[in-house]
Structures are given as structure tokens and as C-alpha cells.
Design a protein around this motif. Sequence first.
Motif, PDB file in Angstrom:
ATOM      1  N   ALA A  81    -103.626  22.589  14.585  1.00 39.85           N
ATOM      2  CA  ALA A  81    -104.095  21.214  14.730  1.00 39.85           C
ATOM      3  C   ALA A  81    -104.322  20.832  16.192  1.00 39.85           C
ATOM      4  CB  ALA A  81    -103.093  20.256  14.079  1.00 39.85           C
ATOM      5  N   ILE A  82    -103.384  21.196  17.069  1.00 40.17           N
ATOM      6  CA  ILE A  82    -103.486  20.791  18.465  1.00 40.17           C
ATOM      7  C   ILE A  82    -104.653  21.484  19.150  1.00 40.17           C
ATOM      8  CG2 ILE A  82    -102.340  20.921  20.710  1.00 40.17           C
ATOM      9  CD1 ILE A  82     -99.728  20.356  19.338  1.00 40.17           C
ATOM     10  N   LEU A  83    -104.747  22.790  18.999  1.00 37.17           N
ATOM     11  CA  LEU A  83    -105.829  23.527  19.645  1.00 37.17           C
ATOM     12  C   LEU A  83    -107.191  23.123  19.080  1.00 37.17           C
ATOM     13  CD1 LEU A  83    -104.299  27.120  19.949  1.00 37.17           C
ATOM     14  CD2 LEU A  83    -104.364  25.280  21.645  1.00 37.17           C
ATOM     15  N   GLU A  84    -107.254  22.861  17.778  1.00 37.97           N
ATOM     16  CA  GLU A  84    -108.517  22.446  17.163  1.00 37.97           C
ATOM     17  C   GLU A  84    -108.963  21.096  17.722  1.00 37.97           C
ATOM     18  OE1 GLU A  84    -111.865  22.879  14.882  1.00 37.97           O
ATOM     19  OE2 GLU A  84    -110.262  24.348  15.201  1.00 37.97           O
ATOM     20  N   LYS A  85    -108.019  20.195  17.939  1.00 36.15           N
ATOM     21  CA  LYS A  85    -108.355  18.884  18.491  1.00 36.15           C
ATOM     22  C   LYS A  85    -108.889  19.024  19.914  1.00 36.15           C
ATOM     23  CE  LYS A  85    -106.467  14.276  19.371  1.00 36.15           C
ATOM     24  NZ  LYS A  85    -105.266  13.393  19.281  1.00 36.15           N
ATOM     25  N   VAL A  86    -108.254  19.875  20.698  1.00 39.20           N
ATOM     26  CA  VAL A  86    -108.731  20.108  22.063  1.00 39.20           C
ATOM     27  C   VAL A  86    -110.127  20.726  22.031  1.00 39.20           C
ATOM     28  CG1 VAL A  86    -108.352  21.430  24.185  1.00 39.20           C
ATOM     29  CG2 VAL A  86    -106.417  20.342  23.029  1.00 39.20           C
ATOM     30  N   PHE A  87    -110.325  21.667  21.127  1.00 38.14           N
ATOM     31  CA  PHE A  87    -111.610  22.383  21.040  1.00 38.14           C
ATOM     32  C   PHE A  87    -112.741  21.448  20.643  1.00 38.14           C
ATOM     33  CE2 PHE A  87    -114.821  24.875  18.829  1.00 38.14           C
ATOM     34  CZ  PHE A  87    -115.004  25.948  19.674  1.00 38.14           C
ATOM     35  N   THR A  88    -112.524  20.591  19.656  1.00 39.08           N
ATOM     36  CA  THR A  88    -113.595  19.747  19.140  1.00 39.08           C
ATOM     37  C   THR A  88    -113.804  18.470  19.936  1.00 39.08           C
ATOM     38  OG1 THR A  88    -112.021  18.746  17.582  1.00 39.08           O
ATOM     39  CG2 THR A  88    -113.317  20.611  16.787  1.00 39.08           C
ATOM     40  N   ALA A  89    -112.720  17.927  20.508  1.00 38.75           N
ATOM     41  CA  ALA A  89    -112.823  16.610  21.142  1.00 38.75           C
ATOM     42  C   ALA A  89    -112.830  16.647  22.662  1.00 38.75           C
ATOM     43  CB  ALA A  89    -111.669  15.715  20.659  1.00 38.75           C
ATOM     44  N   ILE A  90    -112.309  17.717  23.269  1.00 39.74           N
ATOM     45  CA  ILE A  90    -112.171  17.720  24.733  1.00 39.74           C
ATOM     46  C   ILE A  90    -113.008  18.810  25.378  1.00 39.74           C
ATOM     47  CG2 ILE A  90    -110.526  17.866  26.651  1.00 39.74           C
ATOM     48  CD1 ILE A  90    -108.374  16.822  24.758  1.00 39.74           C
ATOM     49  N   GLU A 100    -102.076  25.780  30.767  1.00 38.19           N
ATOM     50  CA  GLU A 100    -100.628  25.765  31.055  1.00 38.19           C
ATOM     51  C   GLU A 100     -99.928  24.652  30.279  1.00 38.19           C
ATOM     52  OE1 GLU A 100    -100.353  25.485  35.252  1.00 38.19           O
ATOM     53  OE2 GLU A 100    -100.874  27.609  35.609  1.00 38.19           O
ATOM     54  N   GLY A 101    -100.611  23.482  30.180  1.00 39.68           N
ATOM     55  CA  GLY A 101    -100.028  22.380  29.415  1.00 39.68           C
ATOM     56  C   GLY A 101     -99.902  22.717  27.940  1.00 39.68           C
ATOM     57  N   LEU A 102    -100.937  23.331  27.385  1.00 37.74           N
ATOM     58  CA  LEU A 102    -100.886  23.743  25.987  1.00 37.74           C
ATOM     59  C   LEU A 102     -99.837  24.813  25.757  1.00 37.74           C
ATOM     60  CD1 LEU A 102    -104.727  23.850  25.219  1.00 37.74           C
ATOM     61  CD2 LEU A 102    -103.071  22.227  24.266  1.00 37.74           C
ATOM     62  N   SER A 103     -99.674  25.683  26.741  1.00 36.45           N
ATOM     63  CA  SER A 103     -98.678  26.740  26.633  1.00 36.45           C
ATOM     64  C   SER A 103     -97.269  26.165  26.519  1.00 36.45           C
ATOM     65  CB  SER A 103     -98.775  27.676  27.839  1.00 36.45           C
ATOM     66  OG  SER A 103     -97.769  28.664  27.804  1.00 36.45           O
ATOM     67  N   LYS A 104     -96.989  25.147  27.316  1.00 39.06           N
ATOM     68  CA  LYS A 104     -95.677  24.512  27.260  1.00 39.06           C
ATOM     69  C   LYS A 104     -95.502  23.728  25.954  1.00 39.06           C
ATOM     70  CE  LYS A 104     -95.299  24.053  32.287  1.00 39.06           C
ATOM     71  NZ  LYS A 104     -95.240  23.098  33.430  1.00 39.06           N
ATOM     72  N   GLN A 105     -96.584  23.070  25.516  1.00 40.31           N
ATOM     73  CA  GLN A 105     -96.496  22.260  24.304  1.00 40.31           C
ATOM     74  C   GLN A 105     -96.294  23.103  23.060  1.00 40.31           C
ATOM     75  OE1 GLN A 105     -99.930  19.756  23.757  1.00 40.31           O
ATOM     76  NE2 GLN A 105     -99.096  18.719  21.960  1.00 40.31           N
ATOM     77  N   LEU A 106     -96.957  24.247  22.999  1.00 42.77           N
ATOM     78  CA  LEU A 106     -96.878  25.104  21.818  1.00 42.77           C
ATOM     79  C   LEU A 106     -95.864  26.225  21.960  1.00 42.77           C
ATOM     80  CD1 LEU A 106    -100.708  25.483  21.079  1.00 42.77           C
ATOM     81  CD2 LEU A 106     -99.090  23.970  19.918  1.00 42.77           C
ATOM     82  N   ASN A 373     -96.844  23.621  11.386  1.00 38.09           N
ATOM     83  CA  ASN A 373     -98.285  23.734  11.611  1.00 38.09           C
ATOM     84  C   ASN A 373     -98.638  24.011  13.060  1.00 38.09           C
ATOM     85  OD1 ASN A 373    -100.881  23.839  10.652  1.00 38.09           O
ATOM     86  ND2 ASN A 373    -101.275  21.669  11.108  1.00 38.09           N
ATOM     87  N   GLY A 374     -97.710  24.600  13.793  1.00 40.36           N
ATOM     88  CA  GLY A 374     -98.001  24.968  15.168  1.00 40.36           C
ATOM     89  C   GLY A 374     -97.853  23.824  16.134  1.00 40.36           C
ATOM     90  N   ALA A 375     -97.570  22.638  15.678  1.00 36.55           N
ATOM     91  CA  ALA A 375     -97.530  21.500  16.586  1.00 36.55           C
ATOM     92  C   ALA A 375     -96.283  21.505  17.423  1.00 36.55           C
ATOM     93  CB  ALA A 375     -97.614  20.197  15.778  1.00 36.55           C
ATOM     94  N   HIS A 376     -95.205  22.085  16.904  1.00 34.83           N
ATOM     95  CA  HIS A 376     -93.963  22.123  17.658  1.00 34.83           C
ATOM     96  C   HIS A 376     -93.433  23.535  17.795  1.00 34.83           C
ATOM     97  CE1 HIS A 376     -94.253  17.965  16.122  1.00 34.83           C
ATOM     98  NE2 HIS A 376     -93.669  17.650  17.267  1.00 34.83           N
ATOM     99  N   GLY A 377     -94.274  24.517  17.558  1.00 31.93           N
ATOM    100  CA  GLY A 377     -93.875  25.861  17.914  1.00 31.93           C
ATOM    101  C   GLY A 377     -93.633  26.811  16.778  1.00 31.93           C
ATOM    102  N   THR A 378     -93.621  26.378  15.511  1.00 30.69           N
ATOM    103  CA  THR A 378     -93.329  27.333  14.457  1.00 30.69           C
ATOM    104  C   THR A 378     -94.484  28.295  14.236  1.00 30.69           C
ATOM    105  OG1 THR A 378     -94.172  25.794  12.812  1.00 30.69           O
ATOM    106  CG2 THR A 378     -91.805  25.762  13.227  1.00 30.69           C
ATOM    107  N   ASN A 379     -95.712  27.842  14.501  1.00 29.87           N
ATOM    108  CA  ASN A 379     -96.874  28.705  14.313  1.00 29.87           C
ATOM    109  C   ASN A 379     -97.156  29.411  15.629  1.00 29.87           C
ATOM    110  OD1 ASN A 379     -98.984  29.891  13.116  1.00 29.87           O
ATOM    111  ND2 ASN A 379    -100.301  28.081  13.047  1.00 29.87           N
ATOM    112  N   GLY A 380     -96.195  30.178  16.092  1.00 30.22           N
ATOM    113  CA  GLY A 380     -96.234  30.707  17.440  1.00 30.22           C
ATOM    114  C   GLY A 380     -96.955  31.998  17.617  1.00 30.22           C
TER     115      GLY A 380
END
Length: 391
Positions: A81-90, A100-106, A373-380
Motif C-alpha cells: 500500500a505505501i509503495l503503491e501510493k508513492v508510485f502513483t501519487a508522488i 531512505e525514508g521508505l526504508s525506515k518506514q517499512l 500489509n507491509g505498512a508496518h513491516g510484516t510484508n518485509g
Amino acid sequence: MAGIVAWFWNERFWLPHNVTWADLKNTDESTFPQAEDLYLACPLAFCMFMIRLIFERFIAKPCALGLKIQTSGPQKAQPNAILEKVFTAITKHPDEKRLEGLSKQLDWDVRTIQRWFRQRRNQEKPSTLARFCESMWRFTFYLYIFTYGVRFLKKTPWLWNTRECWYNYPYQPITADLHYYYILELSFYLSLLFTQFTDIRRKDFLLMFLHHVATISLITFSYVNNMARVGTLVMCLHDAADILLEAAKMANYAKCQRLCNVLFIMFTLVFISSRLGIYPVWILNSTLFESWEIVGPYPSWWVFNLLLMLLQALHTFWSYLIVRIACRAISRGKAGKWNPLHVSKDDRSDIEFSSDEDEVQPPPQKHHTNGTNGAHGTNGYLSLSPCPYEH
């Protein structure tokens, strides 16, 4: 409005000195090019687009399937979800700070996130089947129109003596064959201009758009002011190399590597010899010097030649890129793997088959205890395999 129309069709711009539009009206004895003739190209461009859809569906696709060309696109990136949002919206190409920010978040390493974005970009690229169908359509048209052009021109005097393009100019009647040739070429390039926004998008999109605009302008200019004779030479000369390019791409998509190599070599030789040799020596020499001597310059003459020289500049640029691709392919060939259409990061995106993207390998799995769903690290981790084809 009448004033604007009169200004646009000013005889002193379009025609040589002491020539008026009234002099070029059709008579029972002679038919001259009329600007309104070109209106027919617009509906024909739409018809050509519809013919293309039918051709790709009922002819090109069965041929591709018969050659066992894959119908599926690149393997999809694992949902996140997080990476898809960055990909489509940013951004589809995150910078180092965002990575680096995404790396720390995920709690993923940067390389894993880079690979996800690469595969996600590849996911939006069309399948080899779609590429083959597009190339087969263009190959078929170029082959037909080039064959028609050669058969038509070999019966004309200006093929053998380009000065015939300017004798008795502009009082040169137009034949039904020449009119058909012009309308068909104009319709095809109009269809390419509009479908470029829906076709496979390449890195030289703007250059190709400029090329199509220049080509359409040249066809229109040369028809309206009756430079159609030299226009037929330009069109026929350009179609020759395009046939080989599309044939080489089809061979590449079908994995007929030896045939692809032979066709690419032939394309390179024909492209460079025709665009850097025959075009300037034969065509530009006639439009710049022979026409100056026989007819003399006038405003639309300058515009016409400016467009021809713009086309020559594009020829030079593309020839440089093609030679670079060939040199890179030859250097790869020293290791026993010569494929000019499979050079990674090549410059001529109309030829390239590989993507700029690296193949994505499965990153190491990381275990986590919370989040979904990868938002807090389980989908690592990303369970990915190398894509069978890119771009």
C-alpha cells in the motif's frame, strides 16, 4: 475570418513570383493540387486506425501466437500500500532521500525498495505480443507504400533526373497515382501522430512527435505549392529503411536472433546511406540548388527547405545513436553475445527491446512481529522473479 484566410493563403508566400491561385485552378485538360484535396486525409486517418485494429486483432496476433510470442506482460510487483501510493501519487523514480525514508518506514533495505520500483515500472510496459503487433502493422504499411512508390516512380522522369521536378514549375499537372500516394502517406502519418499518445511510449517521444509534425508539414507544404514531384522522392526514400527496422524488431520479439542481427545490419546500412548520403546529395541538392537555378526562391520555398533540413538534423542524430548501439552490440559480441536490439540502456528507444531496468531478484526475507500489509513491516520481502522480457 475572411481576412485571416486571405492572409494565410497569400499568393506571395505560397507561389513563385507572377503566379496566382487562379493559374492553378483545375481545367478539363489539367488537374493541379488543391489544398482542399488534403481534407480527405483526416477521415482516412481514422479509417486507417480502424484497419490497424482489425489487422492487429485478426492477422498480427495469430501470427505472433504462431511464433509462440508471450501474451502476458511483465510479472506484477507484490502489492504494497505505501509503495503503491508513492508510485502513483508522488514519483515513479524516488530519490535517495525518499528511499531512505521508505526504508525506515517499512524496515526494508534501500536496494529492495529500488527493485520494487523497477519492477512496478516494468509492470506498466506492454507485452511482447503488443509490440510485435504494432511492428507488424507498420512493417506491412511501409512494405506496401514503398512498393507502390517504387512502381510509381520508375515510370516518372524526375526519378532519373531531379531537374524535372522544377521544369515548368508550378504548372505541373497531378496524376491520380500521385494524388493517391500523397493522401495515403499523409493519412498514415496523421494516424501515427494521434496514436503516438496511446501507443507504446518510448524515451524519444518528443523527437518522434517532432518528426511526425515535420513530415506532415512537408507533405502538406509540398502538395499545396505543387512540389509534389520532389515530395514523392522524399517519401519513397524514407520508407526503405523503416521496413527493415520493423522487420528486425519483429524478428527480435520472435527470438529469431540470427535473422534479427542480419536485418539490423541491413537497416543500419540502408538508414545511414539513404539519410546521410542519398538524401542530402540527391534531394537537398535538388531542392536547394537546382530549384534556385530553375525557379528561384520565394517565401514558402524557404520554409519547405527549412523543414527538409530539420529532417536532415534528425537523420544525423538518429544515425549517431544507431552507430552507438551497433558499437555496443559488437563489443558485447566479443563475448559471444551479439544482439543489437537487446543492448541495455541503449539510446534509440525505437529500436530497443530491453528496459533500462535491472532484472529484479528476490531480496532476502525479513521477519517482523507487528503490522499488516507491509505498512508496518510484516510484508518485509518481495517474492519476485526475473521478468522474461523488459520494456
